[in-house]
Scaffold this active site. Structure first.
Site, PDB file in Angstrom:
ATOM      1  N   SER A  12       0.824  -1.211   0.000  1.00  5.91           N
ATOM      2  CA  SER A  12       0.000   0.000   0.000  1.00  5.91           C
ATOM      3  C   SER A  12       0.856   1.258   0.000  1.00  5.91           C
ATOM      4  O   SER A  12       1.995   1.258   0.477  1.00  5.91           O
ATOM      5  CB  SER A  12      -0.875   0.031   1.251  1.00  5.91           C
ATOM      6  OG  SER A  12      -1.644  -1.133   1.350  1.00  5.91           O
TER       7      SER A  12
HETATM    8  N1  SAH Z   1       0.183  -5.156   4.093  1.00 10.62           N
HETATM    9  C1  SAH Z   1       0.948  -5.613   2.961  1.00 10.62           C
HETATM   10  C2  SAH Z   1       0.246  -5.497   1.641  1.00 10.62           C
HETATM   11  C3  SAH Z   1      -1.029  -6.183   1.588  1.00 10.62           C
HETATM   12  S1  SAH Z   1      -1.537  -6.773   0.033  1.00 10.62           S
HETATM   13  C4  SAH Z   1       2.250  -4.901   2.862  1.00 10.62           C
HETATM   14  O1  SAH Z   1       2.539  -4.041   3.714  1.00 10.62           O
HETATM   15  O2  SAH Z   1       3.015  -5.209   1.955  1.00 10.62           O
HETATM   16  C5  SAH Z   1      -2.710  -7.914   0.715  1.00 10.62           C
HETATM   17  C6  SAH Z   1      -2.121  -9.219   1.125  1.00 10.62           C
HETATM   18  O3  SAH Z   1      -3.181 -10.011   1.656  1.00 10.62           O
HETATM   19  C7  SAH Z   1      -1.544 -10.017  -0.048  1.00 10.62           C
HETATM   20  O4  SAH Z   1      -0.236 -10.390   0.240  1.00 10.62           O
HETATM   21  C8  SAH Z   1      -2.472 -11.226  -0.147  1.00 10.62           C
HETATM   22  O5  SAH Z   1      -1.822 -12.415  -0.553  1.00 10.62           O
HETATM   23  C9  SAH Z   1      -2.987 -11.350   1.277  1.00 10.62           C
HETATM   24  N2  SAH Z   1      -4.243 -12.080   1.419  1.00 10.62           N
HETATM   25  C10 SAH Z   1      -5.356 -12.004   0.642  1.00 10.62           C
HETATM   26  N3  SAH Z   1      -6.317 -12.832   1.115  1.00 10.62           N
HETATM   27  C11 SAH Z   1      -5.789 -13.443   2.217  1.00 10.62           C
HETATM   28  C12 SAH Z   1      -6.293 -14.406   3.147  1.00 10.62           C
HETATM   29  N4  SAH Z   1      -7.526 -14.915   3.038  1.00 10.62           N
HETATM   30  N5  SAH Z   1      -5.482 -14.796   4.149  1.00 10.62           N
HETATM   31  C13 SAH Z   1      -4.224 -14.291   4.275  1.00 10.62           C
HETATM   32  N6  SAH Z   1      -3.701 -13.376   3.433  1.00 10.62           N
HETATM   33  C14 SAH Z   1      -4.474 -12.954   2.416  1.00 10.62           C
END
Ligand code: SAH
Length: 205
Positions: free
Chosen positions: A60
């Site tokens: 983000s």
């Molecule tokens: N906070 C992160 C970016 C988030 S992007 C950072 O600082 O880089 C959102 C993330 O959520 C992705 O890596 C994706 O794989 C994960 N995600 C999506 N659905 C998920 C789920 N059901 N359980 C765990 N992770 C999940």
């Protein structure tokens, strides 16, 4: 411009974007964001933009990280659950501010990379799990704070259940006019929900 000058410029941008939480700003000043992005994007690490981290996922934009962190009202004694480790940048920010972070990521390769970055920064108060974050982490519940960094159609019920009394959760939720950032507070009586802002996250799978 040197990396530290870029970083100072970014912190000023975060302040003018309405971030007043000095602990959150301090954490973001300390954590090297360039370490969390792929090499071709390092020169953009201190611009206020979201960056690709592979596997169709994104880190983000700094203003979003700062606003989410501020909205979570993290204290140094808190036990925090984070869903969606991704690059581990938000994890590092949270780890800097609280007692321990439990973080869950469904894409194992991303989790392994994130853990390596945290180890390199000598951040030791993070416990990571590869799996479906929509289920939370029942064995470690309750949590004082819960942050979700992927958008679900509604506030995930399992995560609400794992919130302690006086706990706060911040999560993006799909709405009719697009995604909204939602804050849920658990009180003795029940739950209070606030709609904070429009946001744009990848979906919670
Ligand atoms: N906070 C992160 C970016 C988030 S992007 C950072 O600082 O880089 C959102 C993330 O959520 C992705 O890596 C994706 O794989 C994960 N995600 C999506 N659905 C998920 C789920 N059901 N359980 C765990 N992770 C999940």
């Amino acid at each position: 411009m040197t990396p530290s000058a870029r970083k100072i410029r970014l912190i000023l941008e975060l302040r003018s974007g309405g971030v007043t939480d000095t602990r959150a700003l301090g954490a973001m000043e300390r954590i090297p964001r360039e370490l969390f992005v792929p090499a071709p994007f390092r020169d953009k690490a201190y611009d206020d933009v979201a960056l690709p981290i592979g596997h169709h996922q994104t880190l983000s934009a700094p203003l979003v990280v700062a606003r989410m962190t501020q909205a979570l009202e993290v204290g140094e004694r808190h036990k925090v659950l984070e869903i969606g480790t991704g690059s581990g940048y938000q994890t590092a920010v949270l780890a800097f501010l609280c007692r321990r972070v439990y973080t869950v990521e469904r894409i194992t390769e991303l989790l392994v990379e994130a853990e390596a970055r945290l180890a390199e920064l000598r951040i030791t108060n993070v416990t990571a799990l590869s799996g479906d974050g929509a289920l939370g982490w029942p064995h470690q519940a309750p949590f004082d704070r819960v942050m979700v960094t992927a958008a679900a159609p509604s506030v995930p019920a399992a995560l609400v259940d794992q919130l302690a009394v006086d706990g706060v959760m911040v999560t993006p939720v799909e709405g009719e006019g697009g995604q909204r950032l939602i804050r849920v507070r658990r009180t003795e009586q029940g739950f209070e929900t606030e709609d904070l802002a429009p946001v744009n996250f990848v979906p919670l799978v």
